[in-house]
Design a protein around this motif. Structure first.
Motif, PDB file in Angstrom:
ATOM      1  N   LEU A  74      22.131  25.515 -20.074  1.00  0.00           N
ATOM      2  CA  LEU A  74      22.458  25.414 -18.655  1.00  0.00           C
ATOM      3  C   LEU A  74      21.674  24.300 -17.969  1.00  0.00           C
ATOM      4  O   LEU A  74      22.214  23.554 -17.150  1.00  0.00           O
ATOM      5  N   SER A  75      20.379  24.179 -18.268  1.00  0.00           N
ATOM      6  CA  SER A  75      19.585  23.111 -17.665  1.00  0.00           C
ATOM      7  C   SER A  75      20.091  21.729 -18.092  1.00  0.00           C
ATOM      8  O   SER A  75      20.114  20.784 -17.301  1.00  0.00           O
ATOM      9  N   TYR A  76      20.545  21.608 -19.324  1.00  0.00           N
ATOM     10  CA  TYR A  76      21.085  20.339 -19.801  1.00  0.00           C
ATOM     11  C   TYR A  76      22.361  19.971 -19.040  1.00  0.00           C
ATOM     12  O   TYR A  76      22.562  18.828 -18.622  1.00  0.00           O
ATOM     13  N   ARG A  77      23.226  20.957 -18.813  1.00  0.00           N
ATOM     14  CA  ARG A  77      24.463  20.693 -18.079  1.00  0.00           C
ATOM     15  C   ARG A  77      24.184  20.329 -16.635  1.00  0.00           C
ATOM     16  O   ARG A  77      24.811  19.430 -16.060  1.00  0.00           O
ATOM     17  N   VAL A  78      23.242  21.008 -15.990  1.00  0.00           N
ATOM     18  CA  VAL A  78      22.905  20.699 -14.598  1.00  0.00           C
ATOM     19  C   VAL A  78      22.343  19.289 -14.488  1.00  0.00           C
ATOM     20  O   VAL A  78      22.685  18.519 -13.576  1.00  0.00           O
ATOM     21  N   ARG A  79      21.478  18.906 -15.415  1.00  0.00           N
ATOM     22  CA  ARG A  79      20.895  17.564 -15.385  1.00  0.00           C
ATOM     23  C   ARG A  79      21.970  16.500 -15.581  1.00  0.00           C
ATOM     24  O   ARG A  79      21.978  15.455 -14.907  1.00  0.00           O
ATOM     25  N   LEU A 112      25.182  16.764 -14.781  1.00  0.00           N
ATOM     26  CA  LEU A 112      25.985  16.724 -13.560  1.00  0.00           C
ATOM     27  C   LEU A 112      25.277  15.962 -12.455  1.00  0.00           C
ATOM     28  O   LEU A 112      25.886  15.211 -11.688  1.00  0.00           O
ATOM     29  N   GLU A 113      23.975  16.156 -12.317  1.00  0.00           N
ATOM     30  CA  GLU A 113      23.222  15.429 -11.301  1.00  0.00           C
ATOM     31  C   GLU A 113      23.288  13.915 -11.546  1.00  0.00           C
ATOM     32  O   GLU A 113      23.469  13.112 -10.611  1.00  0.00           O
ATOM     33  N   GLN A 116      25.648  12.279 -13.082  1.00  0.00           N
ATOM     34  CA  GLN A 116      27.013  11.829 -12.801  1.00  0.00           C
ATOM     35  C   GLN A 116      27.238  11.675 -11.303  1.00  0.00           C
ATOM     36  O   GLN A 116      27.833  10.704 -10.835  1.00  0.00           O
ATOM     37  N   LEU A 117      26.749  12.665 -10.520  1.00  0.00           N
ATOM     38  CA  LEU A 117      26.919  12.576  -9.066  1.00  0.00           C
ATOM     39  C   LEU A 117      26.146  11.397  -8.498  1.00  0.00           C
ATOM     40  O   LEU A 117      26.576  10.743  -7.540  1.00  0.00           O
ATOM     41  N   THR A 118      24.992  11.086  -9.053  1.00  0.00           N
ATOM     42  CA  THR A 118      24.214   9.941  -8.575  1.00  0.00           C
ATOM     43  C   THR A 118      24.950   8.628  -8.830  1.00  0.00           C
ATOM     44  O   THR A 118      25.000   7.734  -7.972  1.00  0.00           O
ATOM     45  N   ARG A 119      25.562   8.463 -10.003  1.00  0.00           N
ATOM     46  CA  ARG A 119      26.319   7.259 -10.307  1.00  0.00           C
ATOM     47  C   ARG A 119      27.519   7.112  -9.390  1.00  0.00           C
ATOM     48  O   ARG A 119      27.835   6.022  -8.918  1.00  0.00           O
ATOM     49  N   GLU A 120      28.214   8.187  -9.097  1.00  0.00           N
ATOM     50  CA  GLU A 120      29.389   8.114  -8.238  1.00  0.00           C
ATOM     51  C   GLU A 120      29.025   7.750  -6.808  1.00  0.00           C
ATOM     52  O   GLU A 120      29.780   7.073  -6.100  1.00  0.00           O
ATOM     53  N   SER A 121      27.842   8.236  -6.350  1.00  0.00           N
ATOM     54  CA  SER A 121      27.443   7.921  -4.964  1.00  0.00           C
ATOM     55  C   SER A 121      27.138   6.433  -4.790  1.00  0.00           C
ATOM     56  O   SER A 121      27.207   5.897  -3.683  1.00  0.00           O
TER      57      SER A 121
END
Length: 609
Positions: A19-24, A26-27, A29-34
């Motif tokens: 779960l921690s790997y998936r959350v990291r 996703l974070e 990915q969201l940073t690159r999109e922003s």
């Protein structure tokens, strides 16, 4: 911590890692999109306007919102593969081998080293240093266990503290037994203090292992502490009572079953050892009083906690209670048998009444396991009390009537326990009657002699039980009691036994009456026996026809057949006129009546609707 719990924790850790790997991811990915133009949103493409036919209402497309915009699924790296059961088993075995096995082996070696060192210190150290070093070593192990409690698993710190307690016990024993540096009072006081310390640590840590170590040390004290008292058992009994009271209170509070078992086994072992080496008849009453006190303490520890918590009694507690009860019954009977020589069964009968009362209370509390165990003990005590107190003729009466009562109560309340015991006591009554028949009749009275009262008891009890079984089977074709002993099978055993008892008893008592009158072997006596058997067969046949019971009719025919054989094989060569004619005429008329019954009423069983 068990292996199963450890495996569950490892699985939880693995899932948290995924779960921690998936959350990291996703974070990131969201940073690159922003950072991308338009905030990383997908550019909207306006479609060409549709051609709307004349007179039709144009369709309005809703404007896409932030929620309805489709974002590309982030690419995630595959999580690490979960551990296979084989890997988990291997890791668990490795932890056990490298953890507990290594610890316990090391502690054992350390304990032996301490023992060897104390032996060597006898010639190397001063008297004060010999014991000081042992106590320092024990205290050091205790301190290490306390310090390690927050940094290691429970079993490691508990093992260190248990080794420290064992070292303190060993040092105290060496100071008293081998070196003679401690007085009796000093050794006893130190043993009590170490035991109290061990119990306190066990409560603090919630460790049953430490409690067992402290218990073993406390119970070992009477074995090697021999001094004041000159063999009088008062101090020994008082120490055991105080020790059991404290230990059982702790185990009942924390629900430590193995600790309770340790107390029970240690107490039985110490009492048996003392009885073999030091018991004397003048200690009988004192011993019985303290043994009864111990039994009361154990019974309260096994039965009371669950009752106070308003739940059914634990199965392990019931098993321990049964073991303690059997041990107490054997010891109590052995002690009181010589005291109450005229009433050897009084003790067992009183205990049976006590068990019945406690079972009734448990039944009111709806504690089925406990009331079953208590009723079982009650029936066993009463049955054994009857066997040791009364002669076989009285045993038949008591067993037969008690069996009938238990069967009827079991049928009334559908209690399998009482019903089953009733069936067993029925067999016990038959066995007791057989032992009575082996002995000759001594009482010079008809029917109320040793054999006669047994026949009457069997007929009365068996008849009542058979009637109750018949009525219950009519009212309840299916019953849970059939799982213990089928009611039809029990009825089929009791009914022939009653017929045999009636035929045998009537013949025996008739012949004995003529023997008392000085007319032994008189033809009239044998004619009356044939007449009685004819009446029994006819009565069974009529009853079977009226109740439409084929089994009863067959027993009636069997009695008439037996009577016919007796006439031709015995009476024909023994009886003289007019007894021969009367016997044959009576049986002939009975058989004619049988034929009439079969021709008039038939033998077809009524069909159930």
């Amino acid at each position: 911590m068990t292996d199963e719990t450890r495996r569950e924790l490892e699985a939880i850790k693995s899932e948290l890692y995924r779960l921690s790997y998936r959350v990291r991811t996703l974070e990131e990915q969201l940073t690159r999109e922003s950072r991308e133009p338009n905030g990383g949103a997908t550019p909207r493409v306006r479609p060409e306007p549709e051609t709307v036919p004349a007179g039709a209402t144009p369709r309005v497309r809703p404007e896409p919102t932030a929620e309805t915009r489709v974002r590309p699924e982030p690419s995630l790296a595959p999580p690490p593969p979960p551990a296979t059961p084989l890997d988990e088993e291997a890791q668990s075995f490795e932890r056990v081998l490298g953890g507990k096995v290594a610890l316990y082996t090391g502690l054992t070696l350390l304990f032996l080293a301490t023992a060897f060192f104390l032996g060597w210190a006898w010639t190397q150290l001063s008297p004060a240093g010999r014991l000081a070093l042992g106590y320092v070593g024990g205290a050091l192990l205790l301190g290490l266990g306390v310090v390690a409690r927050e940094r290691t698993e429970r079993w490691f710190s508990d093992g260190l503290m248990g080794a420290g307690l064992a070292t303190l016990y060993l040092t105290t024993w060496a100071g008293w037994e081998r070196y003679a540096l401690l007085s009796y009072a000093g050794a006893f006081g130190l043993t009590g203090a170490i035991t109290a310390l061990g119990v306190a640590l066990a409560l603090w840590r919630g460790s049953e292992t430490l409690a067992i170590v402290a218990t073993l040390g406390g119970f070992s004290a009477p074995v090697w502490l021999r001094g004041d008292g000159g063999g009088a058992p008062t101090n020994f009994f008082g120490y055991l009572a105080a020790l059991n009271a404290g230990m059982l209170a702790v185990s009942a509070w924390r629900e430590w079953r193995y600790h309770q078992l340790t107390c029970l086994v240690a107490t039985i072992a110490l009492l048996n050892g003392w009885a073999i080496t030091s018991y004397a008849p003048e200690y009988r009453r004192l011993t019985l009083g303290f043994v009864s006190l111990y039994y009361a303490l154990f019974s309260a520890a096994y039965l009371l906690p669950d009752a106070l918590r308003r739940r059914t009694t634990d199965a392990v507690s019931l098993a321990l209670f049964l073991v303690a009860s059997l041990a107490y019954l054997l010891a109590g009977y052995a002690l009181i048998r010589d005291e109450w020589r005229e009433y050897p069964g009084a003790f067992l009968a009183a205990m049976g009444a006590l068990y019945f009362a406690l079972g009734w209370l448990k039944a009111l509390a709806k504690d089925s396991p406990a009331d079953a165990a208590l009723f079982t003990l009650g029936v066993v005590c009463v049955a054994v009390a009857i066997a040791v107190q009364f002669q076989p003729s009285a045993q038949v009466v008591l067993y037969g009537l008690t069996a009938a009562g238990l069967i009827l109560v079991g049928l009334r309340w559908q209690t399998r326990l009482l019903y089953g015991f009733g069936a067993l006591l029925t067999l016990a009554a038959v066995a007791a009657m057989w032992s009575v028949l082996i002995e000759p009749i001594r009482a010079r009275v008809v029917l109320l002699n040793e054999h006669g009262v047994g026949w009457l008891a069997l007929l009365a009890g068996g008849g009542a039980a058979l009637y109750g079984l018949y009525r219950d089977m009519q009212a309840r074709p299916q019953s849970a009691l059939d799982g213990v002993f089928p009611r039809s099978a029990l009825a089929q055993l009791i009914a022939p036994a009653l017929v045999i008892a009636l035929a045998w008893g009537s013949a025996e008592q008739t012949l004995y009456a003529f023997e008392l009158a000085g007319r032994r072997g008189a033809p009239l006596a044998h004619m009356l026996v044939s007449l009685a058997w004819t009446l029994i067969g006819a009565g069974l046949l009529v009853g079977g026809v009226q109740a439409s019971l084929r089994g009863v009719r067959l027993m009636g025919l069997g009695m008439l057949a037996l009577t016919t054989c007796k006439l031709f094989l015995y009476d024909l060569g023994f009886l003289q006129m007019p007894y021969r004619a009367l016997s044959f005429a009576g049986l002939g008329l009975a058989l004619i009546g049988v034929a009439w019954l079969y021709s008039r009423f038939g033998t077809v069983e009524p069909r159930a609707n």
